[in-house]
Structures are given as C-alpha cells and as structure tokens.
Write an enzyme that holds these catalytic residues in place. Structure first.
Site, PDB file in Angstrom:
ATOM      1  N   GLU A 157       0.835  -1.213   0.000  1.00 19.70           N
ATOM      2  CA  GLU A 157       0.000   0.000   0.000  1.00 19.70           C
ATOM      3  C   GLU A 157       0.863   1.253   0.000  1.00 19.70           C
ATOM      4  OE1 GLU A 157      -1.181   1.969   3.875  1.00 19.70           O
ATOM      5  OE2 GLU A 157      -2.883   0.671   3.473  1.00 19.70           O
TER       6      GLU A 157
ATOM      7  N   ASP B  41      -5.129  -3.526  -2.699  1.00 20.61           N
ATOM      8  CA  ASP B  41      -5.003  -2.070  -2.806  1.00 20.61           C
ATOM      9  C   ASP B  41      -3.625  -1.647  -3.277  1.00 20.61           C
ATOM     10  OD1 ASP B  41      -3.884  -2.853  -0.379  1.00 20.61           O
ATOM     11  OD2 ASP B  41      -4.689  -1.167   0.763  1.00 20.61           O
TER      12      ASP B  41
END
Length: 421
Positions: A93, A159
């Site tokens: 991330e 993500d």
C-alpha cells in the site's frame, strides 16, 4: 539500538541516468467534469504551495533507502510503532502511495523519476509468492536486512497492487517508456496479474489479495470497499483491452449500491469489508479479517469518498452518485458542518464508536464534497481544517491520504484517460 531505527536514514537519491523531462509537471491543473467544484476560499497558487510543503514534509518523514541496496527505496509506514509485527517497515500500500506521489509531483521535484524508479525496484525485490507480478504485502527488518514478513507477508494485498499498476500507467504518460524501465510494459504485466490473482473472475469481484482462492467459503466472494478505485479500473480496461475489466467495474458499482440501498440509505457509509452470505452482499461480521469493526466505516472504508468520488470528478459517471450525495448530506448534518467534529469511525447508521478524529477520515470527505456546488462552504471548511493540521501531528496513513486527496481537490489529479490539456 531499536531494530527499526537502523533504517531511519534520510532518503539517499541514487541517480541511474538523466531524468526525463516530465510531460505533465506539477502543478498540472486539469479540467474536471462539468459542475465539479474546488475550494474557492483559497487561490490555486495557495493550494499548490500547500501541497508542495506537505510533500516535502512527507518525503522527509517516510521515504527511506535500503542501506544495502541504495537504488531501492520504500515508504516507511511504522513510524508510530503501532503496526504489527513491531519490526514491520513497509507494505505494498505504501509503495503504491509513494509511486503515485512521485509521478504527480514530477516537475516540482526534480528527483521524482529517480524516486519513482527506486520505489519500483523495491516492489520488484518483493514479489508475491503466488502471483510474481504482484507485490508481497508486508516487509519486516530482521538481522539488519529487509525481508518479507514470514507470517503471510509474501502474498499480495489488492489495494497496493492497484495503485502500483496505476502509477506505472501514469509514469508512462509522464516520462515515456523508452528509458531503463518500460513503465507501460510493467503496468500491463501487473494489470494482468491483478486479473489473475486479485479478481474473482467467476464473480468479477475484487478479492482481498491473491491469497484468496475463488472457492474459499469465507473469503472467495468477499471484497474490501477501499479497493473500489473505479477510475483505476477504467484505465486498466483501456490499457489492456481486456473486456473482463468492464465486468469488474459494473460489479463494483453494483455492490456499492447494494450496500447503500440495503444498509446505509440515510448515511451513504460503506463498511470496511463485505461478505457474500445467503446469496447476498452484506457488511462483514465482527472480526471478519482485521478487527471487531470490520463491518463498520473504519480504517479501510475511510478511503471510499476519495476512491469513488474521484471517478465521478473525472468522468461524470453517475452510478454511485446517489450514494455519494447521501454521504455528503449525512456528514454535513452530523458534524454541523464543522470538520473537527468528524470522528475516526462510524457504524453504518451514522453513530460513531470512537471519540477521536484523524485526517485519514476528514480529508477524503473533501474529495466527496467536490461533486456538487451545494457543498461549497463544506468543501471550503474541509480544506481550511485539514490543510492546517501539522504533518507531525498525524501518522503515515493519514498524511499519505491527505496528500493524495489534496491532489484531487486542487485540480492536480489526472489519468491516462483524462490528461491535462
């Protein structure tokens, strides 16, 4: 010496050749969809300068080089010591956030391409053991070396993969792909890997990561709302020509509206995680994956106003407009239009379950507010409040989200499908 402290060196830029001239240097003021607003209580120059200041502070606080590989860089995300395990230093991330910031700030930052390339090489050094084109989600420090977290850190989290792939598409437009790193080729490789590992191609849903098998009865059809980066997906579709992406986009919008209509019609709030139970998408149960509040609007879902509204801001796609409108109406009423009243977590009915606040929650609402002129005073208040908070008063997650959201709010967000003129 604390083990983590071993890596707390200022970013050392190692040059790997001449920097390409950016095609869209910051500030790259873009034209948004008709009716989208920006703060009007500050000038464009003031917004651009605030972003530059916050970016410089962000780099100083979080960008690190690998001591034994100075052409690699990572985003140090555990400066407050709250992440587990305690020797954690980076996550995919954070690499995605860092790569996005570097490519958007090129021009202002003369070293942006080198920073981007160094972050990219760190991504390459830690591939997922399941889908090698994706990144292992967490790295730790052991015996003076950065290694994958042996407790599951060597598989992917969706993500991070989404932002890394999107950042590479941006890099291709910003610098071209004829240099040492073929950004476009790697972007398409990761986009293909995301379809292979992070998407349930039977359901066309975004999975939690490539560690989830489609047939897993608990996680196979589950999804994370903070992964609903719809404009990323549209750019993946265009870059790859793979028709499955259109099905993923349609399904993602469908899940947003199922959750909104059935569980938060008065608030527009979305849960951190979504389960598929009894043939329906529902907010995750208590302790589904990360914490007791997995079915609430918490530390994952706080990103959804940024992720979802950005697509409307760029394209005018109305498929989530009712949810975004309800969210704006609710948060304005709930806080009496005072951003300092925004709390760091809500049940889907709008009741808060914590008393403190965080930029990670307040700043994304500024992106959501941009969709309609009726939110102008609220957007102005959000800019004033969030821009005044010191970098030293927040953690990596909140400061990263603030910068990324400010790029959208200030008109400096662009994509391969929506380039500045």
């Amino acid at each position: 010496m604390n083990k983590i402290a071993y890596f707390l060196f200022p970013l050392l830029i190692v040059f790997s050749g001449l920097q390409a001239i950016p095609n869209y240097p910051f500030p790259a003021h873009n034209t948004y969809y008709t009716g989208v607003i920006k703060p009007n209580n500050v000038t464009q120059t003031q917004m651009d300068q605030k972003i530059q200041t916050l970016y410089d502070e962000w780099k100083q606080a979080y960008l690190r080089t690998v001591p034994d590989a100075p052409n690699q860089a990572y985003v140090f995300y555990n400066e407050d010591g709250t992440s587990e395990p305690e020797n954690a230093v980076s996550v995919s991330e954070g690499q995605g956030y860092g790569m996005l910031l570097a490519v958007y700030m090129a021009g202002y930052d003369s070293q942006a391409q080198t920073i981007f390339d160094n972050l990219f090489r760190f991504y390459q050094a830690f591939p997922s053991v399941i889908t090698p084109s994706l990144m292992g989600w967490q790295q730790v420090e052991e015996d003076g070396k950065i290694v994958p977290n042996p407790e599951g850190g060597d598989d992917s989290a969706t993500d991070g993969d989404l932002d890394i792939a999107f950042a590479l598409l941006l890099a291709d437009k910003q610098w071209g792909s004829n240099g040492p790193i073929n950004y476009l080729a790697y972007a398409n490789e990761i986009i293909s890997g995301i379809l292979e590992g992070d998407v349930n191609l039977q359901e066309f849903t975004l999975k939690l990561g490539d560690w989830v098998t489609n047939g897993n009865t608990k996680f196979g059809k589950a999804t994370r709302t903070s992964d609903f980066a719809l404009n990323h997906l549209k750019n993946f579709s265009a870059a790859s020509g793979e028709p499955a992406w259109e099905s993923v986009i349609t399904k993602t919008y469908s899940i947003i509206n199922i959750l909104f209509n059935n569980f938060s019609p008065n608030t527009g709030l979305l849960p951190d995680f979504v389960e598929f139970k009894k043939n329906a998408y529902v907010p995750a149960g208590v302790g589904f994956l990360e914490r007791l509040e997995d079915g609430y609007y918490s530390w994952n879902a706080c990103r959804t106003p940024w992720r979802i509204a950005t697509d409307y801001i760029l394209t005018g796609d109305t498929r989530a407009l009712n949810q975004l409108t309800a969210l704006n109406n609710w948060i304005r009423s709930n806080t009496n239009q005072q951003p300092s009243n925004i709390k760091a977590g809500y049940r889907l009915d709008g009741t808060n379950f914590v008393s403190y606040n965080s930029l990670a929650f307040s700043t994304p609402f500024a992106v959501g507010a941009m969709i309609d002129a009726s939110n102008q005073n609220w957007l102005n208040a959000l800019w004033t409040y969030t821009s005044a908070q010191p970098t030293s008063g927040a953690n990596y997650f909140a400061n990263s989200l603030r910068l990324l959201c400010f790029l959208v709010v200030s008109g400096n967000w662009w994509t391969p499908l929506n380039l500045p003129s």
